[in-house]
Structure formats: C-alpha cells, structure tokens
Write a protein that holds these residues in place. Structure first.
Motif, PDB file in Angstrom:
ATOM      1  N   PRO A 127      11.184  17.095   4.850  1.00 36.09           N
ATOM      2  CA  PRO A 127       9.850  17.513   5.306  1.00 36.09           C
ATOM      3  C   PRO A 127       8.868  17.774   4.167  1.00 36.09           C
ATOM      4  CG  PRO A 127      11.482  19.248   5.692  1.00 36.09           C
ATOM      5  CD  PRO A 127      12.241  18.024   5.303  1.00 36.09           C
ATOM      6  N   ASP A 128       9.363  18.240   3.023  1.00 41.48           N
ATOM      7  CA  ASP A 128       8.466  18.471   1.879  1.00 41.48           C
ATOM      8  C   ASP A 128       7.907  17.160   1.346  1.00 41.48           C
ATOM      9  OD1 ASP A 128       8.858  21.233   1.987  1.00 41.48           O
ATOM     10  OD2 ASP A 128      10.628  21.129   0.696  1.00 41.48           O
ATOM     11  N   LEU A 129       8.775  16.141   1.230  1.00 37.07           N
ATOM     12  CA  LEU A 129       8.302  14.829   0.790  1.00 37.07           C
ATOM     13  C   LEU A 129       7.345  14.236   1.821  1.00 37.07           C
ATOM     14  CD1 LEU A 129      11.530  13.128  -0.687  1.00 37.07           C
ATOM     15  CD2 LEU A 129       9.774  14.452  -1.878  1.00 37.07           C
ATOM     16  N   SER A 130       7.641  14.487   3.078  1.00 35.62           N
ATOM     17  CA  SER A 130       6.802  13.957   4.152  1.00 35.62           C
ATOM     18  C   SER A 130       5.389  14.527   4.081  1.00 35.62           C
ATOM     19  CB  SER A 130       7.427  14.277   5.515  1.00 35.62           C
ATOM     20  OG  SER A 130       6.657  13.739   6.561  1.00 35.62           O
ATOM     21  N   ILE A 131       5.284  15.810   3.821  1.00 38.29           N
ATOM     22  CA  ILE A 131       3.963  16.444   3.716  1.00 38.29           C
ATOM     23  C   ILE A 131       3.171  15.842   2.558  1.00 38.29           C
ATOM     24  CG2 ILE A 131       2.793  18.599   3.117  1.00 38.29           C
ATOM     25  CD1 ILE A 131       5.015  20.054   4.708  1.00 38.29           C
ATOM     26  N   GLU A 132       3.826  15.679   1.397  1.00 37.98           N
ATOM     27  CA  GLU A 132       3.141  15.118   0.232  1.00 37.98           C
ATOM     28  C   GLU A 132       2.701  13.679   0.482  1.00 37.98           C
ATOM     29  OE1 GLU A 132       2.133  16.569  -2.561  1.00 37.98           O
ATOM     30  OE2 GLU A 132       2.832  18.451  -1.714  1.00 37.98           O
ATOM     31  N   PHE A 133       3.567  12.909   1.131  1.00 40.52           N
ATOM     32  CA  PHE A 133       3.237  11.515   1.416  1.00 40.52           C
ATOM     33  C   PHE A 133       2.090  11.427   2.411  1.00 40.52           C
ATOM     34  CE2 PHE A 133       3.897   7.300   3.355  1.00 40.52           C
ATOM     35  CZ  PHE A 133       3.956   6.526   2.211  1.00 40.52           C
ATOM     36  N   PRO A 167       0.819  -1.222   0.000  1.00 41.33           N
ATOM     37  CA  PRO A 167       0.000   0.000   0.000  1.00 41.33           C
ATOM     38  C   PRO A 167       0.852   1.271   0.000  1.00 41.33           C
ATOM     39  CG  PRO A 167      -0.887  -1.569   1.567  1.00 41.33           C
ATOM     40  CD  PRO A 167       0.424  -2.131   1.102  1.00 41.33           C
ATOM     41  N   ALA A 168       1.981   1.223   0.699  1.00 42.35           N
ATOM     42  CA  ALA A 168       2.862   2.394   0.754  1.00 42.35           C
ATOM     43  C   ALA A 168       3.477   2.704  -0.601  1.00 42.35           C
ATOM     44  CB  ALA A 168       3.958   2.166   1.790  1.00 42.35           C
ATOM     45  N   LEU A 169       3.768   1.669  -1.389  1.00 38.87           N
ATOM     46  CA  LEU A 169       4.275   1.897  -2.741  1.00 38.87           C
ATOM     47  C   LEU A 169       3.236   2.636  -3.580  1.00 38.87           C
ATOM     48  CD1 LEU A 169       5.962  -1.543  -3.570  1.00 38.87           C
ATOM     49  CD2 LEU A 169       7.113   0.594  -2.981  1.00 38.87           C
ATOM     50  N   ASN A 170       1.986   2.218  -3.472  1.00 40.85           N
ATOM     51  CA  ASN A 170       0.908   2.909  -4.178  1.00 40.85           C
ATOM     52  C   ASN A 170       0.802   4.364  -3.730  1.00 40.85           C
ATOM     53  OD1 ASN A 170      -0.929   1.047  -5.953  1.00 40.85           O
ATOM     54  ND2 ASN A 170      -0.355  -0.201  -4.202  1.00 40.85           N
ATOM     55  N   LEU A 171       0.944   4.596  -2.435  1.00 41.49           N
ATOM     56  CA  LEU A 171       0.874   5.964  -1.917  1.00 41.49           C
ATOM     57  C   LEU A 171       2.012   6.819  -2.467  1.00 41.49           C
ATOM     58  CD1 LEU A 171       0.071   5.139   1.823  1.00 41.49           C
ATOM     59  CD2 LEU A 171      -1.500   6.150   0.167  1.00 41.49           C
ATOM     60  N   ALA A 172       3.211   6.248  -2.522  1.00 44.18           N
ATOM     61  CA  ALA A 172       4.363   6.997  -3.019  1.00 44.18           C
ATOM     62  C   ALA A 172       4.209   7.332  -4.498  1.00 44.18           C
ATOM     63  CB  ALA A 172       5.644   6.199  -2.786  1.00 44.18           C
ATOM     64  N   ILE A 173       3.713   6.372  -5.264  1.00 48.32           N
ATOM     65  CA  ILE A 173       3.491   6.605  -6.695  1.00 48.32           C
ATOM     66  C   ILE A 173       2.453   7.711  -6.891  1.00 48.32           C
ATOM     67  CG2 ILE A 173       2.534   5.577  -8.797  1.00 48.32           C
ATOM     68  CD1 ILE A 173       3.832   2.908  -7.831  1.00 48.32           C
ATOM     69  N   ASP A 174       1.405   7.682  -6.091  1.00 49.12           N
ATOM     70  CA  ASP A 174       0.363   8.707  -6.166  1.00 49.12           C
ATOM     71  C   ASP A 174       0.905  10.079  -5.769  1.00 49.12           C
ATOM     72  OD1 ASP A 174      -2.402   9.816  -6.189  1.00 49.12           O
ATOM     73  OD2 ASP A 174      -2.105   9.890  -4.022  1.00 49.12           O
ATOM     74  N   ALA A 175       1.762  10.108  -4.759  1.00 44.70           N
ATOM     75  CA  ALA A 175       2.242  11.377  -4.217  1.00 44.70           C
ATOM     76  C   ALA A 175       3.267  12.061  -5.109  1.00 44.70           C
ATOM     77  CB  ALA A 175       2.835  11.151  -2.822  1.00 44.70           C
ATOM     78  N   PHE A 176       4.129  11.286  -5.756  1.00 43.22           N
ATOM     79  CA  PHE A 176       5.315  11.887  -6.375  1.00 43.22           C
ATOM     80  C   PHE A 176       5.419  11.714  -7.890  1.00 43.22           C
ATOM     81  CE2 PHE A 176       6.500  10.591  -1.998  1.00 43.22           C
ATOM     82  CZ  PHE A 176       6.508  11.870  -1.455  1.00 43.22           C
ATOM     83  N   THR A 177       4.430  11.070  -8.506  1.00 47.26           N
ATOM     84  CA  THR A 177       4.449  10.935  -9.963  1.00 47.26           C
ATOM     85  C   THR A 177       3.060  11.211 -10.516  1.00 47.26           C
ATOM     86  OG1 THR A 177       3.905   8.565 -10.003  1.00 47.26           O
ATOM     87  CG2 THR A 177       6.241   9.140  -9.794  1.00 47.26           C
ATOM     88  N   LYS A 178       3.001  11.345 -11.838  1.00 48.49           N
ATOM     89  CA  LYS A 178       1.739  11.564 -12.531  1.00 48.49           C
ATOM     90  C   LYS A 178       1.538  10.474 -13.575  1.00 48.49           C
ATOM     91  CE  LYS A 178       2.083  16.592 -12.016  1.00 48.49           C
ATOM     92  NZ  LYS A 178       2.216  17.886 -12.743  1.00 48.49           N
ATOM     93  N   PRO A 179       0.293  10.232 -14.000  1.00 51.70           N
ATOM     94  CA  PRO A 179       0.070   9.255 -15.072  1.00 51.70           C
ATOM     95  C   PRO A 179       0.928   9.567 -16.283  1.00 51.70           C
ATOM     96  CG  PRO A 179      -2.018   9.874 -14.082  1.00 51.70           C
ATOM     97  CD  PRO A 179      -0.981  10.779 -13.473  1.00 51.70           C
ATOM     98  N   GLY A 180       1.559   8.526 -16.817  1.00 56.46           N
ATOM     99  CA  GLY A 180       2.460   8.691 -17.957  1.00 56.46           C
ATOM    100  C   GLY A 180       3.913   8.838 -17.577  1.00 56.46           C
ATOM    101  N   ASP A 181       4.191   9.138 -16.298  1.00 54.34           N
ATOM    102  CA  ASP A 181       5.584   9.207 -15.847  1.00 54.34           C
ATOM    103  C   ASP A 181       6.216   7.822 -15.861  1.00 54.34           C
ATOM    104  OD1 ASP A 181       5.543  11.920 -15.455  1.00 54.34           O
ATOM    105  OD2 ASP A 181       5.292  11.821 -13.273  1.00 54.34           O
TER     106      ASP A 181
END
Length: 394
Positions: free
Chosen positions: A252-258, A98-112
């Motif tokens: 901290p910026d990555l933490s907020i997005e995650f 589930p965390a992998l899915n969260l990271a993909i959602d947080a830091f990439t966009k469709p097509g990346d």
C-alpha cells in the motif's frame, strides 16, 4: 482452427506506425516491415464487437473505468497464472512505457542507479536516461543463442546508489521465460539490497508452454511487497493503439507513491475504447489467444528451420515467448552499420537493429513474426537472396 490467421489485411494508409512509417524509419519505401511489436492479425471478434458497439454511441467523452475492468483482469490472472490479485492492488496506466517513467519518478531521485539486463527492450534505456538517472547494465549471458541471468554480476554491480531494477519478463527481444529459480535468485539479491523491482510483464500471456510464466509478485510475500508489476492485453490481443494497461502493487505504501506520480503526470484517464477492449479481451479472448499461440510458435519454428536449411550462417532459436525473433548474423561477419545497411538495402527488410537493445545486441536483428505465413515466406526468400549475393562478393 476457429480463427484464420492466414487472412491478409492491408494495413497501408491506416496510419499504421508499422506500415506507414517505413520511409521515415528506414529511408526506404520498399522494405517489408517486420519491426515494431504489433501484429498483422485481426483482433479477437469479441474485442471488435465491443469497440463497434461503443462507437455506435456518437459521443466520445471522458471514460469512466467500471469495476468490470478490474474484475476481468483479476479473473484473467487467476486463470492464466493461477495467482490471486486483490482489487486494492490494481490501478490503471495508459501504457507500460509511461508507467516506467512514473515508477522512476515515484521511487528514485536524479543521480540514482537503475539496473537493466541487456539485450533488453530499448525504452528501458531512454526512460532512465531521460529522467536523469544512471543506467547500470547487468548484461545477460549468451550461450549458443540462449540467454541466462548473470546474478553474480548483478550482485557485484549494486552500490549504495542502486535503487531499482527493471525486469523484462518474459524477456524482449530474446524470448526467454524466466524460471522460478532464476526469479527467486534475483529476488534474494534485491531483497538483501533493498532494491525495488519493476516487472514489465506485458508479454506474459504470449508464452508457448502454458503456465510457464511466473509473475514476480507471486514468488513470495517479500516479492509482492517490493515490486510493481505491469500487465496489459495490448501485445497479447493486438490493441496497443488503445493505450490501456494495469499496474499491480500489493504494497500500500508503494501504491500511494505511484498513484501520486500518476496524478502529477495527469495520466489517470484511459482511452474509452481501450476500456471496452480490455474487458472484452480478458472475458472473451481466451480461445482466440490459445489458437494464436499455436500459429505463432509455428511461425517461429518455420523461421528456425528455414535458416538452418537455407541460410545456416544466420541463426534464430525458437523462442519461449513473445512473437519476436532474435536473429544472429555474426556468422556472416556482419555487425553495426554494415549489418543495418545490408538488411535495409539488400534484403529489403524492415527489422529492429540489435544495437538498440544494448551493445551486446550488435550483430543481431529483431524480427516480428506476428504475420501471415505468406509474409514470412516472402521475408525469408528476400533474406536468402541477399545473403547469397553477399557471399558472392566477400
């Protein structure tokens, strides 16, 4: 030894995925299951006691995550990896997938594009694909069963659309513990190209040479700032069904997005028994784990030596970590569906098919050797009998 890892536990009819799903997974109720990555050993006594104590209170409402939970993880990381984790770096996740899915959602966009390094844990493929991102395969180099990172290939495959790499460290299914030099080489390439590193370190505690695992965040300040690392006692202490893990995010910026991604998915809560088990594992489980590692390495050596002596056409190196053996059947000329059918119907074994870990896994099978010596002896005897019969008919 203080703990008896030879003790047999009947897991049938306990709603065990490993044991009670064999007909559904393999289409054969007679197979000996040595596949999905959980162990056939009783948990450390401290974990059983903590769960039992909590279960005796007859109300099982939503769980509060106490500071002891985070403190136990920080203390564990300091003791096992000689690293210091700050409290503000930590957040909880119900599991690494589930965390992998969260990271993909947080830091990439469709097509990346997201890079993985096959042969590698099969959910890496599905999480990327299911989220509408593109998989870039930086395949590992294999030499006589030993695998290396291909950093030149990694550099060559990066484009302007490449945003992330998912690192399996230690590596599943090949059992490698990446050296500090290998990880530093990967770090430099990712830093140069502004690629986020998602480090799945769920097997970090299951290394046979103590201190050999290097957490990615510990490489340098740059590594800490461009990475998210997932840690969990789930594989280590056989508590995967309690769904409680942690993410280490120094930036901290990555933490907020995650954290926002966690909230969007409503995954803030943990299993109430999982909370208790994590604290008990990290605070009381070290002696149990140290003895377990001796037993597991003995199992890996047993398989290696048995194959070398009795079935030389099939090979398996003694792994550096995990309890997952990577068996090479190419010497028998077996691959693809033919190999899969041979293992299930002739050898009567339930293993993970190598192709699931990438096309360069064709001709291989993953075997979970976190079981008793008696079970392993039965498995090797079944395999030897099937191989002898096969050789008579080719």
């Amino acid at each position: 030894m203080t703990f008896n890892f030879n003790e047999e536990h009947n897991r049938r009819k306990t709603n065990s995925t490993k044991w009670d799903s064999v007909d559904k997974v393999f289409g054969n109720t007679e197979v000996l299951p040595l596949w999905v990555a959980d162990m056939d050993f009783a948990c450390a006594p401290g974990i059983v006691e903590a769960i039992t104590k909590r279960a005796q209170h007859p109300i099982y409402g939503y769980g509060h995550i106490p500071e002891d939970f985070f403190a136990s993880a920080m203390k564990w990381a300091n003791k096992r990896y000689n690293t210091s984790i700050k409290r503000e770096w930590l957040t909880t996740v119900p599991g690494v997938v589930p965390a992998l899915n969260l990271a993909i959602d947080a830091f990439t966009k469709p097509g990346d594009e997201i890079i993985i390094q096959p042969p590698v844990y099969f959910p890496f493929f599905s999480t990327i694909k299911n989220n509408g991102r593109n998989i870039i395969e930086n395949c590992l180099i294999e030499e006589d069963g030993y695998y290396y990172m291909d950093l030149e290939d990694l550099q060559n495959k990066i484009t302007t659309k490449t945003k992330m790499i998912i690192l399996c460290s230690p590596a599943n299914p090949i059992g490698r513990v990446w050296t500090k030099e290998e990880l530093s080489g990967l770090l430099e390439i990712c830093k140069k190209n502004k690629i986020i590193v998602i480090a799945d370190e769920i097997h970090a505690d299951l290394v046979y040479e103590k201190g050999s695992h290097t957490p990615f965040y510990s490489l340098s300040e740059d590594a800490a700032n461009m990475s998210i690392t997932f840690m969990s006692p789930s594989k280590t202490f056989n508590i995967a069904g309690l769904f409680s893990s942690l993410a280490i995010i120094p930036n901290p910026d990555l933490s907020i997005e995650f954290t926002h991604a966690i909230a969007r998915a409503s995954l803030e809560n943990l299993n109430i028994f999982g909370i208790e088990s994590v604290i008990a594992a990290y605070n009381e489980g070290e002696e149990w784990l140290d003895e377990l590692l001796v037993y597991l390495k003995g199992n890996a050596e047993y398989i290696h030596n048995y194959l070398k002596t009795n079935i030389p056409e099939v090979k398996m190196r003694v792994t550096e970590a995990t309890y997952l053996g990577w068996l090479d059947f190419r010497g028998l000329g077996l691959k693809g569906d033919h190999l899969n059918e041979f293992i299930i119907n002739d050898a009567k074994l339930g293993l993970n098919e190598g192709r699931g870990f990438g096309q360069n896994g064709d001709g291989f099978m993953r075997l979970n050797y976190a079981c008793t010596k008696k079970t392993l002896e039965e498995a090797m005897a079944l395999l030897e009998k099937a191989v002898k019969a096969y050789k008579l008919n080719v």
